[in-house]
Design a protein around this motif. Structure first.
Motif, PDB file in Angstrom:
ATOM      1  N   LEU A  63       0.749  -1.242   0.043  1.00 47.24           N
ATOM      2  CA  LEU A  63      -0.008  -0.057  -0.089  1.00 47.24           C
ATOM      3  C   LEU A  63       0.930   1.234  -0.173  1.00 47.24           C
ATOM      4  N   GLY A  64       0.518   2.022  -0.839  1.00 46.73           N
ATOM      5  CA  GLY A  64       1.453   3.327  -1.203  1.00 46.73           C
ATOM      6  C   GLY A  64       1.050   4.398  -0.317  1.00 46.73           C
ATOM      7  N   LEU A  65       1.501   5.264   0.264  1.00 46.89           N
ATOM      8  CA  LEU A  65       0.907   6.349   0.820  1.00 46.89           C
ATOM      9  C   LEU A  65       1.818   7.667   0.650  1.00 46.89           C
ATOM     10  N   VAL A  66       1.159   8.687  -0.158  1.00 49.62           N
ATOM     11  CA  VAL A  66       1.833   9.544  -0.883  1.00 49.62           C
ATOM     12  C   VAL A  66       1.329  11.133  -0.365  1.00 49.62           C
ATOM     13  N   GLY A  67       1.894  11.884  -0.214  1.00 49.09           N
ATOM     14  CA  GLY A  67       1.588  13.129  -0.117  1.00 49.09           C
ATOM     15  C   GLY A  67       2.684  14.129   0.023  1.00 49.09           C
ATOM     16  N   GLU A  68       2.418  15.493   0.334  1.00 51.17           N
ATOM     17  CA  GLU A  68       3.612  16.192   0.193  1.00 51.17           C
ATOM     18  C   GLU A  68       4.388  16.508   1.896  1.00 51.17           C
ATOM     19  N   CYS A  71       2.211  16.191   5.662  1.00 50.36           N
ATOM     20  CA  CYS A  71       0.637  15.640   5.381  1.00 50.36           C
ATOM     21  C   CYS A  71       0.378  14.770   6.476  1.00 50.36           C
ATOM     22  N   GLY A  72       1.473  14.265   7.257  1.00 49.74           N
ATOM     23  CA  GLY A  72       1.182  13.121   8.328  1.00 49.74           C
ATOM     24  C   GLY A  72       1.632  11.681   7.872  1.00 49.74           C
ATOM     25  N   LYS A  73       2.618  11.537   6.936  1.00 48.00           N
ATOM     26  CA  LYS A  73       2.940  10.302   6.433  1.00 48.00           C
ATOM     27  C   LYS A  73       3.518   9.502   7.742  1.00 48.00           C
ATOM     28  N   THR A  74       4.578  10.460   8.108  1.00 48.10           N
ATOM     29  CA  THR A  74       5.611   9.685   8.907  1.00 48.10           C
ATOM     30  C   THR A  74       4.727   9.357  10.088  1.00 48.10           C
ATOM     31  N   THR A  75       3.901  10.388  10.774  1.00 43.92           N
ATOM     32  CA  THR A  75       3.061  10.336  11.957  1.00 43.92           C
ATOM     33  C   THR A  75       2.203   8.930  11.797  1.00 43.92           C
ATOM     34  N   LEU A  76       1.774   8.707  10.836  1.00 48.79           N
ATOM     35  CA  LEU A  76       0.924   7.636  10.389  1.00 48.79           C
ATOM     36  C   LEU A  76       1.702   6.368  10.805  1.00 48.79           C
ATOM     37  N   GLY A  77       2.753   6.298   9.691  1.00 45.83           N
ATOM     38  CA  GLY A  77       3.654   5.099   9.932  1.00 45.83           C
ATOM     39  C   GLY A  77       3.807   4.641  11.486  1.00 45.83           C
ATOM     40  N   VAL A 245      -3.614   8.581  -1.216  1.00 51.15           N
ATOM     41  CA  VAL A 245      -3.134   9.925  -1.458  1.00 51.15           C
ATOM     42  C   VAL A 245      -3.573  10.884   0.009  1.00 51.15           C
ATOM     43  N   MET A 246      -2.553  11.444   0.470  1.00 48.44           N
ATOM     44  CA  MET A 246      -2.789  12.279   1.649  1.00 48.44           C
ATOM     45  C   MET A 246      -2.538  13.740   1.599  1.00 48.44           C
ATOM     46  N   TYR A 247      -3.520  14.502   2.217  1.00 47.67           N
ATOM     47  CA  TYR A 247      -3.610  15.896   2.045  1.00 47.67           C
ATOM     48  C   TYR A 247      -3.697  16.190   3.631  1.00 47.67           C
ATOM     49  N   LEU A 248      -2.786  17.110   4.221  1.00 48.63           N
ATOM     50  CA  LEU A 248      -3.032  17.695   5.619  1.00 48.63           C
ATOM     51  C   LEU A 248      -3.776  16.788   6.612  1.00 48.63           C
ATOM     52  N   GLY A 249      -3.265  15.508   6.516  1.00 44.61           N
ATOM     53  CA  GLY A 249      -3.881  14.556   7.737  1.00 44.61           C
ATOM     54  C   GLY A 249      -4.771  13.632   7.104  1.00 44.61           C
ATOM     55  N   LYS A 250      -5.220  13.940   6.228  1.00 44.47           N
ATOM     56  CA  LYS A 250      -6.468  13.313   5.497  1.00 44.47           C
ATOM     57  C   LYS A 250      -6.162  12.380   4.296  1.00 44.47           C
ATOM     58  N   ILE A 251      -6.754  11.110   4.071  1.00 47.66           N
ATOM     59  CA  ILE A 251      -6.743  10.674   2.889  1.00 47.66           C
ATOM     60  C   ILE A 251      -7.714  11.069   2.018  1.00 47.66           C
ATOM     61  N   VAL A 252      -7.482  11.626   0.731  1.00 46.32           N
ATOM     62  CA  VAL A 252      -8.323  12.281  -0.145  1.00 46.32           C
ATOM     63  C   VAL A 252      -8.641  11.551  -1.377  1.00 46.32           C
ATOM     64  N   HIS A 263      -6.930   7.338 -14.007  1.00 43.30           N
ATOM     65  CA  HIS A 263      -8.459   8.113 -13.905  1.00 43.30           C
ATOM     66  C   HIS A 263      -8.204   8.834 -12.341  1.00 43.30           C
ATOM     67  N   PRO A 264      -7.328   9.909 -12.376  1.00 42.28           N
ATOM     68  CA  PRO A 264      -7.453  10.360 -10.846  1.00 42.28           C
ATOM     69  C   PRO A 264      -8.396  11.020 -10.840  1.00 42.28           C
ATOM     70  N   TYR A 265      -9.488  11.253  -9.678  1.00 42.63           N
ATOM     71  CA  TYR A 265     -10.386  12.112  -9.623  1.00 42.63           C
ATOM     72  C   TYR A 265     -10.423  13.491  -8.780  1.00 42.63           C
ATOM     73  N   HIS A 266      -9.525  13.355  -7.528  1.00 37.34           N
ATOM     74  CA  HIS A 266      -9.441  14.415  -6.558  1.00 37.34           C
ATOM     75  C   HIS A 266      -8.549  15.470  -7.264  1.00 37.34           C
ATOM     76  N   PRO A 267      -9.208  16.655  -7.089  1.00 36.39           N
ATOM     77  CA  PRO A 267      -8.276  17.663  -7.916  1.00 36.39           C
ATOM     78  C   PRO A 267      -6.950  17.911  -7.161  1.00 36.39           C
ATOM     79  N   TYR A 268      -6.569  17.419  -6.035  1.00 35.53           N
ATOM     80  CA  TYR A 268      -5.133  17.690  -5.384  1.00 35.53           C
ATOM     81  C   TYR A 268      -4.379  16.374  -6.067  1.00 35.53           C
ATOM     82  N   THR A 269      -5.005  15.141  -6.373  1.00 29.50           N
ATOM     83  CA  THR A 269      -4.198  14.134  -7.128  1.00 29.50           C
ATOM     84  C   THR A 269      -3.847  14.437  -8.305  1.00 29.50           C
ATOM     85  N   ARG A 270      -4.863  15.081  -9.064  1.00 33.20           N
ATOM     86  CA  ARG A 270      -4.536  15.511 -10.552  1.00 33.20           C
ATOM     87  C   ARG A 270      -3.439  16.465 -10.666  1.00 33.20           C
ATOM     88  N   ALA A 271      -3.559  17.594  -9.527  1.00 31.01           N
ATOM     89  CA  ALA A 271      -2.445  18.566  -9.634  1.00 31.01           C
ATOM     90  C   ALA A 271      -0.976  17.802  -9.366  1.00 31.01           C
TER      91      ALA A 271
END
Ligand SMILES: Nc1ncnc2c1ncn2[C@@H]1O[C@H](COP(=O)(O)OP(=O)(O)O)[C@@H](O)[C@H]1O
Ligand SMILES: Nc1ncnc2c1ncn2[C@@H]1O[C@H](COP(=O)(O)OP(=O)(O)O)[C@@H](O)[C@H]1O
Ligand code: SF4
Ligand SMILES: [Mg+2]
Ligand SMILES: [Mg+2]
Lengths: 342, 343
Positions: A63-68, A71-77, A245-252, A263-271
């Protein structure tokens, strides 16, 4: 936040921990850090590092967890590893709630989860030889028997080092070789789940590909399950079966690697996808340049946390939080948290 | 601010390079003796274009840039040989005073970490002011302030007057990078050398900053030398590219040509080891075996010889000349493999 709401969201998000194919499940995981300040160092705020995150991972899956950054990736891990006590939420290994197990059972369960870090040097004791580091590992975890030299040499060869490296110190190795030592340490006790936190982010591309190959090979050989954390979507896409895909502590957004890319849907994923520089000067792609930078997790924007930067923002986005919900699409489940679709 | 650039021959209309680096060798004195961090680098930059310099860490990108800017750490670093011709002058032969008139005025540099270039205890406004004061002594204080505000808004800072009063640490990483770009461009230089300007930034902010540099380049007509380890950044932002390995230029070409038709085994290896978005998940990536040796352990002949899948006897003994293979017009590789065409 009430418990029932959290539960709803967790169910909406993923198969629950009861699904026997899942080796690791996380439900409603939340981690807030207090912010202290003022003269008396009282609590002045709270960092919403991870907020109500749920997912599960099947055996042998990545399972890949990606985000800038931030955004909380290390904390989650670290919460999953049990290195941080979560503010709320649960972690299940083999369907067992880690928090409810007694400490002896927990200890042996913990052994089944290991971690690989971004900077192997920081996580390796500089004054010990590689042999001592790997042998020490056996002792820390209360295993009766200390690793023999032969076992350690075999382990070193397995990760692409030489048996003779057993007598050398971490500083004598390059970044890529140190990451191999970090991997050797993580797999020495035959774990089931490995949490990899930016394992190749500090490495040059030619070394990065060597380490990624090693990780893929070890996964196949040992049947490992990975939670693979990285800010680099191209790397995550390469090694993962599914991606959150995570953004500010949440999976988007949450779906298969293939669907996320196609087919990315979320505008953040697309960006995020459009911002990856492609090594192909002739590639024509839609370039989405987001405004501004990620807001502080101390004061996450209300409603959709992405609304301050979203090119499609609507009125509802700044007031109502979009839930992570399955889209009505063919094929594998595809979840997103965006008002555009619901 | 007006730039007087004489780049076109009035008779023929031929474009002269704005900057020409020829056989640059830069050495450092270290505990292990004297090592050549750059050991033969030649390339040129045409006016108004973007030249990418790419290679993995330690290959000599920053040292090349510092050599051009006259910013090598003294006394350990020095240019041993080679020419760096800018505006008809060979920079290594200039006096420190003459070099000062060029540096920061006609050639500016920005770095990966803006904090190294910004003064932490001085307000942003006063730092930009100082640049105007140095390079345009005739400007009044009012003109300088107006210039600073204009420059900050040009780099996309929404509230320039407020940022003028900030200290660097009060700004985000992306904002600091914008401020550094504003400072570098305040003097309207002919060349901007950007050394890994986005490596420390998140990918969405990287996209903003690269777009900004492109936009300002269009407006101000400068040339940009973009140094990066990221081939994707090269492909998307540069006209020409130079690939460095172990202190040497191993290949140089127009960017389209380089990616379509890479010649040097190192360039090929580098391009193919990038995880692509389109390929099958969990497939094994092509790799380059081994790793870059340290400078004091570089192989004698071709510096890539101990990692090259095509290595031949001669590769071990004699360094291949920088432009041994002419792959096509303007496309050269430093390699003993037979080229398809030589011109
Ligand atoms: N131990 C901590 N104490 C306080 N805040 C923390 C701590 N660890 C992380 N944070 C904050 O939590 C947020 C998420 O951090 P992190 O999990 O490291 O993000 P990522 O790994 O995605 O870059 C950041 O704002 C960070 O500053
Ligand atoms: N001040 C210095 N003293 C000694 N060696 C140096 C110095 N600066 C750089 N080097 C060496 O020169 C080589 C090239 O470095 P650099 O140009 O910084 O590489 P990069 O391509 O990563 O920018 C490296 O091997 C580095 O260790
Ligand atoms: S919910 Fe609104 S602000 Fe958030 S991503 Fe969707 S459209 Fe953009
Ligand atoms: Mg992290
Ligand atoms: Mg550098």
């Amino acid at each position: 936040m009430t418990d029932s709401r959290k539960h709803d969201q967790a169910n909406g998000a993923v198969e629950t921990s009861l699904d026997s194919g899942n080796i690791l499940s996380v439900s409603g995981l939340t981690k807030h850090f207090p912010v202290r300040g003022g003269i008396f160092l009282g609590q002045t705020g709270v960092v919403h590092a991870v907020d109500d995150v749920s997912f599960s991972i099947k055996k042998g899956e990545t399972l890949g967890l990606v985000g800038e950054s931030g955004c909380g990736k290390t904390t989650l891990g670290r919460c999953v590893m049990g290195l941080y006590p979560p503010t709320a939420g649960k972690v299940f290994l083999h369907g067992k709630n880690m928090a409810l197990e007694n400490s002896r059972q927990m200890k042996s369960m913990r052994l089944q989860m290991q971690m690989i870090f971004q900077d192997p040097f920081e996580s390796l004791n500089a004054r010990h030889t590689v042999g001592e580091i790997l042998r020490e590992k056996y002792i820390i975890h209360g295993k009766k028997r200390v690793g023999t030299d032969q076992e350690i040499k075999t382990l070193l060869e397995r990760v692409g080092l030489s048996g003779d490296d057993i007598h050398r110190f971490p500083h004598e190795f390059s970044g890529g070789q140190r990451q191999r030592i970090g991997i050797a340490r993580a797999i020495s006790l035959n774990p089931r789940v490995v949490i990899c936190d930016e394992p190749v982010s500090a490495l040059d591309v030619s070394v990065q590909s060597q380490i990624l190959n090693l990780m893929v090979t070890l996964q196949r050989e040992m049947g490992l399950t990975y939670l693979f954390i990285s800010h680099d979507l191209a790397v995550v896409k390469h090694v993962s079966d599914r991606i959150a895909v995570m953004y500010l502590g949440k999976i988007v957004e949450f779906t298969t690697a293939r669907a996320l890319y196609k087919h990315p849907y979320h505008p953040y994923t697309r960006a995020l996808l459009s911002a990856i520089p492609l090594p192909d000067p002739l590639a024509r792609k839609q370039r989405i340049i987001l405004k501004g930078e990620v807001p502080s997790p101390e004061t996450p924007p209300p409603g959709c946390r992405f609304h301050t930067r979203c090119p499609h923002v609507m009125d509802i986005c700044s007031t109502k939080e979009p839930k992570l919900k399955p889209l009505k699409v063919q094929g594998s489940p595809h979840l997103t948290a965006c008002h555009l679709y619901f | 601010m007006v730039n007087n650039r004489v780049c076109c021959s009035p008779e023929t209309g031929a474009v002269f390079p704005l900057l020409q680096v020829d056989g640059l060798v830069t050495a450092f004195d270290t505990e292990k003796g004297c090592v050549n961090a750059v050991d033969g680098a030649s390339f040129s930059m045409a006016p108004g274009t973007t030249l990418g310099i790419v290679g993995e860490s330690g290959c000599g990108k920053s040292v090349t840039a510092l050599s051009i800017m006259g910013l090598l750490p003294r006394p350990s670093g020095r240019i041993v040989s080679g020419h760096i011709v800018f505006d008809g002058k060979d920079l290594p032969t200039l006096s420190p005073k003459e070099m000062q008139a060029i540096r920061g005025r006609r050639m500016s540099m920005i770095f990966q970490e803006p904090m190294t270039a910004l003064n932490p205890v001085q307000r942003i406004g006063s730092q930009i002011n100082e640049i105007y004061a140095i390079h345009f002594p005739g400007m009044t204080k009012k003109q300088r302030t107006r210039g600073a505000v204009t420059m900050l808004s040009q780099v996309g800072i929404a509230e320039p007057s407020m940022v003028m009063n900030n200290y660097p640490h009060q700004l985000s990483g992306g904002m600091r990078q914008r401020v550094m770009i504003a400072m570098a461009l305040a003097s309207s230089p002919d060349i901007l050398i950007a050394d890994e300007p986005t490596t420390a930034l998140d990918v969405t902010v990287q996209a903003q900053i690269l777009e900004l540099i492109k936009e300002l380049q269009g407006k101000m007509g400068m040339s940009v030398m973009l140094i990066t380890h990221d081939l994707g950044v090269i492909a998307e932002n540069c006209d020409d590219a130079v690939v460095m390995y172990g202190g040497r230029v191993v290949e140089r070409a127009g960017v389209k040509d380089l990616f379509k038709n890479p010649f040097h085994p190192y360039t090929k290896g580098l391009i193919s080891s990038i995880p692509g978005l389109a390929e099958k998940p969990k497939s094994l990536l092509p790799t380059i075996k081994g790793r870059v040796p340290s400078l004091d352990k570089m192989p004698l002949g071709c510096r890539f010889s101990n990692r090259c899948p095509h290595v031949m006897d001669i590769c071990h003994t004699t360094p291949p000349p920088e432009t041994l293979v002419g792959v096509s017009r303007g496309h050269f590789a430093s390699c003993y493999l037979p080229g398809e065409s030589r011109d």
